[in-house]
Scaffold this motif. Structure first.
Motif, PDB file in Angstrom:
ATOM      1  N   ARG A  47      42.764  32.034  17.738  1.00 58.01           N
ATOM      2  CA  ARG A  47      42.524  31.798  19.160  1.00 58.01           C
ATOM      3  C   ARG A  47      41.767  30.490  19.386  1.00 58.01           C
ATOM      4  O   ARG A  47      40.800  30.177  18.706  1.00 58.01           O
ATOM      5  N   THR A  72      38.732  34.196  15.885  1.00 55.94           N
ATOM      6  CA  THR A  72      39.363  35.428  16.349  1.00 55.94           C
ATOM      7  C   THR A  72      40.850  35.292  16.050  1.00 55.94           C
ATOM      8  O   THR A  72      41.468  34.301  16.426  1.00 55.94           O
ATOM      9  N   ASP A  74      44.610  36.512  16.630  1.00 52.80           N
ATOM     10  CA  ASP A  74      45.501  37.222  17.547  1.00 52.80           C
ATOM     11  C   ASP A  74      46.801  37.507  16.814  1.00 52.80           C
ATOM     12  O   ASP A  74      47.388  36.608  16.206  1.00 52.80           O
ATOM     13  N   THR A  84      43.888  42.261  18.025  1.00 50.63           N
ATOM     14  CA  THR A  84      42.944  41.171  17.826  1.00 50.63           C
ATOM     15  C   THR A  84      41.920  41.581  16.778  1.00 50.63           C
ATOM     16  O   THR A  84      41.414  42.700  16.800  1.00 50.63           O
ATOM     17  N   LYS A  85      41.614  40.665  15.874  1.00 47.52           N
ATOM     18  CA  LYS A  85      40.562  40.860  14.888  1.00 47.52           C
ATOM     19  C   LYS A  85      39.537  39.774  15.137  1.00 47.52           C
ATOM     20  O   LYS A  85      39.846  38.588  15.032  1.00 47.52           O
ATOM     21  N   LYS A  86      38.319  40.159  15.541  1.00 47.26           N
ATOM     22  CA  LYS A  86      37.317  39.170  15.937  1.00 47.26           C
ATOM     23  C   LYS A  86      36.398  38.767  14.806  1.00 47.26           C
ATOM     24  O   LYS A  86      36.127  39.523  13.902  1.00 47.26           O
ATOM     25  N   SER A  87      35.918  37.557  14.928  1.00 47.17           N
ATOM     26  CA  SER A  87      34.870  36.971  14.091  1.00 47.17           C
ATOM     27  C   SER A  87      35.091  37.135  12.605  1.00 47.17           C
ATOM     28  O   SER A  87      34.358  37.823  11.922  1.00 47.17           O
TER      29      SER A  87
END
Length: 88
Positions: A47, A72, A74, A84-87
Motif C-alpha cells: 500500500r 501494509t 493488500d 490486508t496484512k498490516k505492519s
C-alpha cells in the motif's frame, strides 16, 4: 456470487535484507485459501507504493527492491474477498 474464501498469507513472510547503498530487500510469501490450497494469479501489493506482484501457480509471490521499513500488504483476486496484512 463471489466465493468467500479467506485469503491466508502465511506468516512466513521473508525479509531478505540486502545491505547495499540503498538498504533494500524483498518480501516474499505464499497465498492460500483457508483450506490450504495455493492461489495463483492473486494481486499482492504494498500500500502506498508502486511495488507489487502476482502469485505464481503455487501461490508464491516475491516483491524485490523494497526499501527498509514497515508496510501494509493488500491482497486481492477476482472471486475472492480482499485481505490486508498490516505492519510487516
Amino acid at each position: 456470487m463471489m466465493q468467500k474464501l479467506l485469503l491466508t498469507v502465511l506468516l512466513s513472510l521473508l525479509f531478505n535484507q540486502v545491505y547495499a547503498q540503498n538498504k533494500t530487500g524483498s518480501i516474499s510469501g505464499k497465498v492460500t485459501s483457508h483450506q490450504g490450497t495455493p492461489l495463483p494469479d492473486i494481486n499482492v501489493g504494498l500500500r502506498g507504493t508502486p511495488y507489487g506482484s502476482l502469485t505464481d501457480k503455487n501461490g508464491v509471490y516475491n516483491i524485490s527492491g523494497v526499501a527498509d521499513g514497515h508496510y501494509t500488504i493488500d491482497i486481492s483476486g477476482i472471486g475472492f474477498d480482499a485481505h490486508t496484512k498490516k505492519s510487516i
